[in-house]
Design a protein around this motif. Structure first.
Motif, PDB file in Angstrom:
ATOM      1  N   THR A 187      -6.247  11.591  -5.105  1.00 34.62           N
ATOM      2  CA  THR A 187      -6.723  10.205  -5.126  1.00 34.62           C
ATOM      3  C   THR A 187      -7.302   9.721  -3.815  1.00 34.62           C
ATOM      4  OG1 THR A 187      -4.506   9.394  -4.558  1.00 34.62           O
ATOM      5  CG2 THR A 187      -5.018   9.637  -6.902  1.00 34.62           C
ATOM      6  N   GLU A 194      -2.262   2.009  -5.604  1.00 37.84           N
ATOM      7  CA  GLU A 194      -3.628   2.500  -5.788  1.00 37.84           C
ATOM      8  C   GLU A 194      -3.654   3.796  -6.584  1.00 37.84           C
ATOM      9  OE1 GLU A 194      -5.359   2.785  -1.948  1.00 37.84           O
ATOM     10  OE2 GLU A 194      -5.111   0.653  -1.476  1.00 37.84           O
ATOM     11  N   ASP A 198      -5.947   5.111  -9.837  1.00 38.92           N
ATOM     12  CA  ASP A 198      -6.984   6.098  -9.508  1.00 38.92           C
ATOM     13  C   ASP A 198      -6.664   7.518  -9.953  1.00 38.92           C
ATOM     14  OD1 ASP A 198      -8.354   4.064  -8.329  1.00 38.92           O
ATOM     15  OD2 ASP A 198      -7.726   4.530  -6.292  1.00 38.92           O
TER      16      ASP A 198
END
Length: 803
Positions: A187, A194, A198
């Motif tokens: 990622t 996050e 992702d």
């Protein structure tokens, strides 16, 4: 949000202050000031319950190593709130209990320092969002728990248990670290928030990262087959067992699985690993607990069993992510809801039970069930607390364990009805194993109550008079027992304010579309879950009543075939193998050590350059080698080759000086007078220092040369190989440049440093740190030489000759 950073750091600061504030014996017990730390943190966290329940989250980032994406980022949501309250709330009660449990003759400062270190580490694990920082605190929990388990280090079993817990959990932590690195490679971020948005589930590293992460979680939460460290960790003082092994450390793996469910959940592998390992752990822990004769060991295996129950519920709940946002998906999230609910319930009744067992051991001097009995008349309060905790663990009303156990039965019945992930074939085994494990859970819960507090009365065990514990020691388990009852009658306070926000953290995509959570009811009518409970009570009572008739089944599992034996044998083999290998290469011969270094250099550097085709020579831009340069090099070559063959130190020093002064001459030829001057000064000083040092050493007596022709041939071959690789590497570096030269930057020395001489600017400004350290090294060497020269000449030479 700076508050969460302080919440994590306060226990560490308090641990630092303890040895400063309590240098001498104080009239105030050291435990009382320490008690204020988790109590204050609990109050701080409790203030956020209303806002978290309304869906708010708090995030704060403090820069640490931003160039690598490593920052001290805290994320405070419903899931971390539950664990934060358990860590601080149970921690407060444990410290209060320890004030009366531990003797004043114990190393109380060390105990509370270790406990605060562990508390801060656990808070860091549940509040941090950055993978690398989370890993740091994850391993800090292993280190601090090692110190706590080995607190009574004079006991061999304590040291063994601490080492075992350390080796297994740290090994799992390394697997988890590898998973974190893979997630970063997938990622490009180290933020869990996050990564959730992702991550690519089709990435080739996705499955390895999933498996390695679960290994880290399973080792920490004592899942089968990594559970073997937990029973041995019970050698720790009872407050440690009540804190680490019922409410906090073993729940770290549960937290990790819950936190990473949005990343890995929904897939078949995640479901089967988490659910399967959880069910096996539930069954094996409850089955093994029945055979234990030590109350603490029984509680250890019961903890393993209960952790397996919670883990299996998280696995079952993850299947909802496979179903999208349908109503059926919401139904299966209730399994996770039940897992979180049982996590809280388990912390209350198991913490109370550990404290009661500690009271029995403290007041009577034994935890052996075979020597106990009839304690109800003498310890009525302890009996009441033990009965509440045991019946809650058995899943009986009116105790909180009954509610989460019924929800567990609902989850396993629901999962057996699905027709994907091969559940139509194997899914039916899940409720069967869950029900059988619940029977054994009922049996060992009855053992705690009836074998300990009922039966023949013994007024004295050993030399101690049986009596109830002091009031102070009963406060903490009484509070936990009261919570067991209160949660049963008012379960939706926890459900609405703690569990629902945590569900939104685990299923963020579902929480945006539908409301997660459920209304907890005491009675749902006569359904399959109730009949399963009735069956557990009926068969459990029969199993308990006729235990002597079927307990022989444990002989089918001899100790020699156990995982503990496998661990011990593996450790012994590793130790013996490492000892043999160490003796093989640690010969005590300097030649062998140089041999290892040079062989590694030849294989690693030479092999890498050869395999990559990096060796190349381009002599187009080389300056011609003049005759006097050849002469100088040949002189240096002759001096270097002659050094091993000379018979006196003075000759060796002079030949070594030829090499140094030859290099200075080359600097003059290449128009570097500053370097030549520096080389001449250094060479002159070192030559004088060598002569001074060797003056005090005995004569150089060359012994019989034991070097065989074969060894000499090997030495010659290695020497030539090293020299060839050095030369070829230097030629290859000169032949091609992958990067722009840095000389253009140094040419701005006048502009950047105000120095007209580039070499001086490099040494004094651009490489100031390096130069300073070189000066420090020379200064230390000079001090050593000065000390030698100050020794009395006669005494020094006399001592040398004696040697």
């Amino acid at each position: 949000m700076i508050t969460m950073n302080l919440v994590i750091m306060i226990p560490f600061l308090a641990a630092v202050l303890i040895p400063i504030l309590f240098k001498r014996k104080s009239p105030i017990h050291i435990g009382w000031p320490v008690f204020l730390v988790p109590a204050a943190l609990f109050v701080i966290l409790a203030r956020y319950v209303p806002s978290i329940a309304n869906g708010e989250t708090y995030m704060n980032t403090m820069k640490w190593i931003p160039s690598f994406g490593i920052n001290f980022t805290t994320y405070f949501d419903g899931l971390s709130l539950i664990f934060g309250l358990l860590i601080t709330g149970i921690g407060s009660l444990v410290i209060l209990y320890s004030i009366y449990y531990l003797s004043s003759e114990e190393s109380l400062k060390n105990f509370y320092i270790y406990l605060l270190l562990f508390m801060g580490s656990m808070l860091g694990v549940v509040f941090l969002d950055n993978l690398m920082v989370l890993y740091v605190f994850w391993e800090l929990t292993s280190i601090s728990s090692f110190l706590l388990i080995a607190f009574w280090f004079h006991r061999k079993r304590s040291r063994y248990g601490a080492q075992k817990a350390m080796l297994i959990t740290v090994t799992g932590g390394l697997a988890m670290l590898t998973s974190f690195i893979m997630l970063y490679l997938m990622t490009g971020t180290m933020s869990i928030r996050e990564i959730i948005t992702d991550v690519d589930i089709h990435h080739p590293l996705f499955i390895p990262a999933l498996v390695l992460l679960l290994i880290g979680a399973f080792t920490k939460s004592a899942q089968f087959p990594f559970h073997i460290w937990l029973p041995d960790a019970m050698e720790a003082p009872t407050p440690v067992s009540a804190y680490l092994h019922s409410a906090t450390m073993v729940k770290a793996g549960i937290y990790l699985v819950a936190r990473f469910t949005p990343i890995f959940g929904g897939g078949e592998l995640w479901f089967w690993l988490v659910t399967g390992v959880g069910i096996v752990t539930l069954f094996w822990g409850s089955f093994t607990a029945v055979r234990q004769t030590d109350l603490k060991a029984l509680l250890a295996y019961s903890t393993i069993s209960q952790l397996g129950l919670i883990m299996s519920l998280l696995g079952i709940g993850s299947i909802s992510m496979h179903m999208g946002s349908s109503i059926e998906a919401v139904v299966f999230t209730q399994a996770t809801f039940a897992g979180l609910f049982h996590l809280i319930n388990h912390s209350t009744f198991k913490g109370a039970l550990f404290m009661v067992v500690g009271i029995i051991d403290h007041e009577i001097g034994t935890r052996d069930i075979r020597r106990l009995g009839g304690l109800m008349s003498f310890m009525p309060v302890s009996f009441t607390i033990a009965m509440i905790g045991s019946f809650s663990m058995a899943g009986l009303p009116p105790f909180n364990g009954f509610l989460s156990k019924e929800m567990f039965f609902t989850a396993v019945l629901n999962i057996s009805q699905l027709d994907f992930f091969a559940l139509d074939t194997w899914g039916v085994l899940i409720p069967v194993f869950a029900w059988i494990a619940s029977i054994f859970t009922f049996v060992y819960s009855m053992i705690i109550v009836f074998k300990t507090f009922f039966g023949p009365s013994r007024l004295e065990v050993g030399d101690r008079k049986v009596h109830e514990a002091p009031v102070g020691m009963l406060i903490s388990p009484s509070i936990l027992a009261a919570l067991v009852l209160s949660i049963f009658f008012f379960p939706n306070i926890i459900g609405d304010y703690l569990l629902r926000p945590a569900m939104a953290s685990i299923f963020p995509s579902l929480a945006e579309k539908v409301e997660l959570g459920q209304h907890i009811s005491v009675w749902h009518g006569f359904n399959m879950e109730v009949f399963m409970t009735i069956g557990v009570i009926a068969f459990g009572s029969l199993f308990y009543r006729y235990m002597s008739g079927w307990k022989g089944i444990f002989k089918l599992f001899p100790t020699s075939w156990s995982l503990d034996t496998l661990y011990n044998n593996t450790l012994l083999r590793l130790e013996s193998s490492s000892t043999a290998f160490t003796r093989f290469y640690m010969t005590g011969t300097l030649r062998d050590y140089f041999l290892y270094i040079y062989l590694f250099f030849i294989i690693a550097i030479g092999g890498a350059l050869f395999m990559t085709g990096a060796f190349s020579t381009d002599q187009i831009h080389y300056a011609p080698v003049r005759i006097y340069e050849w002469v100088l090099v040949l002189v240096m070559l002759a001096a270097g080759v002659s050094i091993p063959f000379v018979t006196t130190r003075v000759t060796a020093i002079l030949l070594n000086g030829v090499l140094g002064y030859g290099i200075a001459a080359l600097f003059v030829i290449f128009r570097a007078p500053d370097l030549a001057l520096t080389q001449i000064v250094v060479e002159s000083v070192t030559t004088v220092l060598f002569l001074l040092c060797f003056y005090f050493l005995p004569k150089w007596k060359r012994g019989v040369d034991k070097t065989t022709p074969r060894m000499k041939s090997i030495n010659l071959l290695i020497s030539i190989s090293v020299g060839v690789i050095f030369v070829m590497t230097a030629l290859s570096v000169q032949s091609g440049k992958l990067f722009n030269t840095i000389s253009g930057f140094f040419e701005k020395a006048d502009e950047l440093t105000g120095g007209k001489n580039i070499v001086n600017a490099i040494l004094g400004d651009f490489r100031a740190f390096d130069t300073m350290l070189e000066v420090v090294v020379l200064f230390i060497a000079g001090i050593g030489v000065f000390t030698l020269t100050k020794l009395k000449l006669g005494k020094g030479r006399e001592n040398v000759e004696d040697q």
